[in-house]
Design a protein around this motif. Structure first.
Motif: not given
Length: 228
Positions: A111-119, A151-161, A206-212
């Motif tokens: 979750s911390a990594l997903a939040v880092l990607v979100f930010l 909602v899309s921003e939140i759900t993709r962050t949760v899904a990433l974690a 990493g690729m999902l983070a890059l695409v986002y």
């Protein structure tokens, strides 16, 4: 019992704060990367060799993958994505060491990594377009779609974690069950499965983070390119 088996173990309590083995392992990996990077860079400058060639090959492959998605911003985004890849690879593989567990099987770490990607998505997006231009794309093509964008921003962050956590936890569960049923007669296939899965999950995250990040940075670039 708390902390037994595949679940995180509370190693130390500092008042209301609980430090688990996965958190301490993550902090140890971060420190090891920092100190190791300094020492390795000095060693390679003084004595180049096969290790330098191997590391350069890996870094060039990472740069090529990033350039395929963000050719105009590879130099800016590259260090973050490559650092994410290196950390995830080490975190996924460290579970092979007896007595240690992969930090990525802990939902709090993923979750911390997903939040880092979100930010980072918003950080790079604002750097690329300016705060008004970046926030404006949430109102396109129609302002009433703003809640759906949020909602899309939140759900993709949760899904990433959850995706990384679920895959690494299931891998540990499968390895544990097979070893309990078959003993140590099949250690090599399980070991290879763990290595392959660790590589795949690090790459996917990493690729999902890059695409986002690319989607955020290209929010205003695409209309300009089409107009040109």
């Amino acid at each position: 019992m708390e902390g037994e088996g595949i679940f995180p173990t509370v190693v130390l309590r500092l008042g209301p704060v609980e430090l688990t083995d996965t958190l301490l392992t993550s902090l140890g990996l971060t420190l090891a990367f920092w100190l190791g990077g300094i020492g390795l860079s000095r060693r390679l400058r003084l004595k180049p060799g096969p290790m330098q060639a191997a590391l350069e090959g890996i870094v060039l492959a990472m740069e090529e993958a990033i350039s395929q998605v963000l050719p105009a911003h590879a130099q800016r985004v590259g260090p973050f994505i490559m650092g994410l890849w290196w950390f995830l690879l080490a975190a996924n593989l460290i579970g092979l060491i007896p007595g240690l567990h992969s930090p990525t099987r802990d939902l709090s770490i993923t979750s911390a990594l997903a939040v880092l990607v979100f930010l980072s998505v918003h950080w790079f997006g604002i750097q690329s377009e300016g705060i008004q231009g970046y926030l404006g794309h949430y109102l396109k093509p129609f302002p009433f779609l703003l809640p759906f964008h949020l909602v899309s921003e939140i759900t993709r962050t949760v899904a990433l974690a959850v995706r990384l956590f679920g895959n690494m936890l299931s891998l540990d569960l499968v390895a544990l069950i097979v070893l309990l049923l078959a003993g140590f007669l099949v250690p090599v296939p399980i070991l290879m499965l763990h290595i392959v899965e660790a590589l795949v999950q690090a790459y996917i995250f990493g690729m999902l983070a890059l695409v986002y990040i690319a989607s955020g940075m290209h929010a205003r670039e695409q209309p300009k390119e089409s107009a040109a």
